[in-house]
Enzyme design. Structure first.
Site, short mmCIF file in Angstrom:
data_model
loop_
_atom_site.label_atom_id
_atom_site.label_comp_id
_atom_site.label_asym_id
_atom_site.label_seq_id
_atom_site.Cartn_x
_atom_site.Cartn_y
_atom_site.Cartn_z
N HIS A 37 13.80 -15.80 -18.64
CA HIS A 37 13.93 -14.48 -19.27
C HIS A 37 15.33 -14.36 -19.85
O HIS A 37 16.32 -14.72 -19.23
CB HIS A 37 13.69 -13.38 -18.23
CG HIS A 37 13.45 -12.03 -18.83
ND1 HIS A 37 14.43 -11.33 -19.50
CD2 HIS A 37 12.35 -11.23 -18.85
CE1 HIS A 37 13.93 -10.17 -19.90
NE2 HIS A 37 12.67 -10.09 -19.52
N CYS A 73 0.85 -1.19 0.00
CA CYS A 73 0.00 0.00 0.00
C CYS A 73 0.89 1.24 0.00
O CYS A 73 1.70 1.42 0.92
CB CYS A 73 -0.91 0.00 1.23
SG CYS A 73 -1.79 1.57 1.46
N GLU A 126 9.62 -0.21 -11.46
CA GLU A 126 8.40 -0.36 -12.24
C GLU A 126 7.12 -0.20 -11.40
O GLU A 126 6.33 -1.13 -11.24
CB GLU A 126 8.39 -1.71 -12.96
CG GLU A 126 9.47 -1.85 -14.01
CD GLU A 126 9.39 -3.14 -14.79
OE1 GLU A 126 9.92 -3.20 -15.90
OE2 GLU A 126 8.78 -4.11 -14.27
N CYS A 181 -7.54 0.27 -0.01
CA CYS A 181 -7.76 0.10 1.42
C CYS A 181 -8.37 1.35 2.03
O CYS A 181 -8.47 2.41 1.39
CB CYS A 181 -6.44 -0.25 2.11
SG CYS A 181 -5.29 1.14 2.26
N CYS A 217 -4.25 0.59 -4.80
CA CYS A 217 -4.69 0.06 -3.51
C CYS A 217 -5.99 0.74 -3.12
O CYS A 217 -6.11 1.97 -3.20
CB CYS A 217 -3.63 0.29 -2.44
SG CYS A 217 -4.11 -0.35 -0.81
N GLU A 265 16.11 -0.94 -19.13
CA GLU A 265 16.01 -2.38 -19.33
C GLU A 265 15.64 -2.67 -20.79
O GLU A 265 14.84 -1.95 -21.39
CB GLU A 265 14.92 -3.01 -18.44
CG GLU A 265 15.24 -3.08 -16.97
CD GLU A 265 14.15 -3.81 -16.20
OE1 GLU A 265 13.40 -4.61 -16.82
OE2 GLU A 265 14.02 -3.57 -14.99
#
Length: 681
Positions: free
Chosen positions: A368, A121, A156, A163, A161, A317
């Site tokens: 990967h 969160c 990333e 909540c 969330c 990346e």
């Protein structure tokens, strides 16, 4: 003036990527071999610690960082810098078991269990506290390491969330957003419809999947709030590493992911020093050509570069071989790794980095692609291609710090995208806002013009041509900025679905486009027709200086009332045959064009040549499959020609130094298929 993204001149293009030595601490022979192989491959950087929290802190309050310092020492002694990530992207099991409240709640109101990554969160003060502790330990241990090149904050970012903590923060955000005036919110969200009216901010909930999802303004503000909540959380980490590092000048970044739907990256961009992103094109697929895939990649580079266009960005990346998460995990064909790397540099990146250096033996990404395969040797095809790329990048060291310049720009806006996708009245499947922006960008690239990709909040100064595709939502005073841009001599192209709603998704009254753009374009949109794939129509030109063959229409066609604009094209079919479809209005020293229908780009060449000519932008039609990019240094211009086609392409009158070959060029040149040349002038 060159701009060095690491705060200093390295004298090199960074070539490296994610390295996970903690997986191999029990194999010192492998760690030794890694450094040997890195040097052979021309690797000068390693990104450490992205998911290392459980190794740093295996039990709460028990820290093990000596191995990290040793790895950084060994790398630096061998000429390899470190980009160090904070480890908050994936938490250790003990944290979630002891403090389950740090885990996210999903869109149905159910708390997640431990697993995957980015399951925290963003609003949790407890989670922020625990992250700050490990970040402080890292900063104190290695924040002044001579090999530390950059802080990489988390990894990333993504997700949401729902909540109660996030709900309360969302309500506080709305109070500030609407000046603590619930009546203002009700008006802007038009809650009188369907009896949606609120009497207090405490009544407002996030758009739960099993709750309220039919208020456009609510859905939009939730996404805006989430982007700002991520930014606030990220800032906690940035402040921590800066506060406790002895070296306060180390820059910070976080890695973005293409046109990621969940987050407005421009909000996060304000808080970081350098833009970096992760690029994984679906090369060699059945849907598009290799050239098309490369051009999509180039657009994404431009989108990232546009967030801080005064400096280079980073390709954080990419896959040296295949990935392991696509529908079809295809190998990169021979030569693609180098051309893809050259494209990144051509588009403004000062780094070419991979995920990952060595393949994991197990868990989520064991298959990967990596520079070092499970075979573990340096004689594989992928290793040799990476080494060849490293050798080429060494020859481009002089490009470091050079920047891009453009007189043309495309407007792409995240919350416009969100608002448009959430809008009714059109097709669910053919809005394709981001693809439409890419198509206009690609069309200009055919003429050797590489546009910037900017937002409505950016300055328009210095541009001669602005294209604003499907600018459905008007905010940031963009209407006034566009009017001033045209009056001062700029050329503007607006399209169908422009100016329908304000920044709260409330429709303008009096016709579209709103906020004064009707006067700028000299027209009013009365209706819009959504076309099936089987529908046929075209725009027939009326002027002598644009194509007489007509443009094929697809997906959307607006019906216009023209007041004082010149009609350049009309519809050929249907009940709106003969009605205006392309217009132009002179305003001040500039012109505002309006394209009322989505058209197939292939037929629009003469129109784009007209736009570029009127904007006084130099252009030259390039052969299909040839990418042309240009970077500017202090005393040199660097021209990149990438032949992404399957045929040889002839280049005329090249002059300068071929940086890859190190030879002078003063003649016509044949560029073989899938090959590239970089010329320094």
């Amino acid at each position: 003036m060159k701009k060095y993204i690491f705060g200093k001149k390295l004298g090199a293009i960074v070539h490296g990527g994610d390295y996970n030595p903690e997986q191999w601490l029990e194999y010192p022979d492998i760690l030794k071999k890694d450094i040997e192989y890195m040097k052979q491959a021309g690797i000068n950087e390693a990104t450490l610690g992205v998911f290392s929290w459980a190794m740093y802190e295996p039990r709460e309050g028990e820290f093990h960082l000596d191995w990290l310092k040793q790895i950084m020492d060994n790398l630096y002694e061998n000429g390899i810098y470190t980009i160090l990530a904070t480890p908050s992207g994936a938490r250790p099991v003990w944290l979630d078991q002891k403090y389950p409240e740090v885990m996210r709640v999903d869109s149905k109101g159910i708390r997640n269990r431990h697993g995957f990554r980015h399951n925290h969160c963003m609003s949790s003060e407890l989670y922020r506290e625990k992250v700050s502790i490990i970040d402080r330990k890292l900063a104190e241990a290695v924040g002044d390491h001579p090999g530390l090149l950059m802080w990489h904050i988390s990894n990333e970012f993504g997700g949401e969330c729902y909540c109660d903590t996030c709900k309360v923060k969302f309500q506080d955000y709305l109070r500030a957003r609407f000046h603590n005036n619930i009546d203002e919110l009700n008006h802007e969200w038009w809650t009188a419809f369907w009896s949606k009216r609120y009497i207090d901010f405490s009544q407002i909930e996030p758009p739960y999947e099993n709750g309220e999802t039919a208020i456009m303004g609510l859905n939009l503000e939730w996404r805006r709030f989430t982007s700002r909540n991520f930014t606030e959380y990220m800032t906690v980490e940035i402040d921590t590493v800066r506060k406790y590092s002895k070296n306060k000048t180390v820059p910070v970044t976080t890695n973005f992911m293409k046109r990621f739907w969940d987050i407005d990256y421009r909000v996060l961009a304000d808080k970081i020093d350098v833009i970096s992103w992760d690029s994984y094109p679906a090369f060699h697929n059945d849907k598009e050509s290799y050239s098309d895939t490369m051009m999509e990649s180039a657009f994404d580079h431009a989108l990232m570069r546009g967030m801080k266009k005064e400096q280079p960005f980073m390709l954080m990346e990419s896959a040296p071989g295949q990935v392991n998460w696509m529908e079809y995990n295809k190998l990169k064909r021979p030569g693609v790794n180098e051309q893809f790397a050259l494209q990144a540099v051509a588009c403004g990146s000062d780094t070419v980095q991979y995920f990952q250096w060595r393949k994991s033996r197990g868990a989520a990404e064991q298959y990967h692609g990596a520079v070092i395969d499970h075979l573990g040797t340096n004689d594989t095809r992928v290793f040799k291609e990476v080494a060849a790329t490293g050798d080429t990048l060494k020859r481009l060291a002089c490009v470091e710090g050079s920047v891009m310049r453009s007189k043309a720009a495309i407007i792409f806006e995240w919350d416009n995208w969100w608002a448009l996708e959430n809008a009714g009245g059109l097709s669910r499947y053919t809005k394709k806002y981001d693809k439409t922006c890419q198509d206009y960008w690609t069309k200009l690239m055919e003429y050797g013009v590489e546009p910037d990709v900017i937002s409505t909040g950016d300055s328009l100064d210095g541009y001669r041509l602005i294209i604003a595709p499907m600018l459905y939502m008007l905010k940031d005073d963009i209407a006034d900025k566009l009017k001033r841009f045209v009056e001062n001599g700029g050329i503007l192209l607006g399209t169908y679905v422009t100016g329908y709603v304000n920044e709260n998704c409330l429709c303008y009254q009096g016709g579209f486009p709103g906020d004064g753009l009707k006067e700028l374009f000299g027209l009013t949109v009365e209706e819009i027709d959504t076309l099936y794939p089987s529908d046929r129509n075209a725009v027939q030109m009326t002027g002598s200086d644009v194509s007489k063959d007509g443009w094929e229409v697809c997906d959307y066609a607006e019906l216009l009332r023209v007041s004082d604009a010149e009609i350049l094209g009309t519809y050929k079919e249907d009940f709106y045959k003969g009605m205006a479809a392309l217009t132009c209005k002179v305003s001040g020293r500039g012109k505002a064009y309006y394209q009322a229908a989505r058209c197939v780009m292939d037929g629009m060449d003469m129109f784009f040549e007209k736009l570029l000519g009127e904007a006084e932008i130099e252009f030259h039609k390039h052969p299909k499959g040839l990418e042309y990019h240009r970077r500017y240094g202090e005393n040199s211009v660097y021209e990149f020609y990438l032949n992404t086609s399957d045929e040889d392409i002839s280049l005329q009158n090249l002059t300068g130094i071929d940086l890859i070959k190190g030879t002078a060029v003063r003649s016509d040149t044949v560029l073989p298929a899938r090959k590239s040349i970089v010329i320094e002038k």
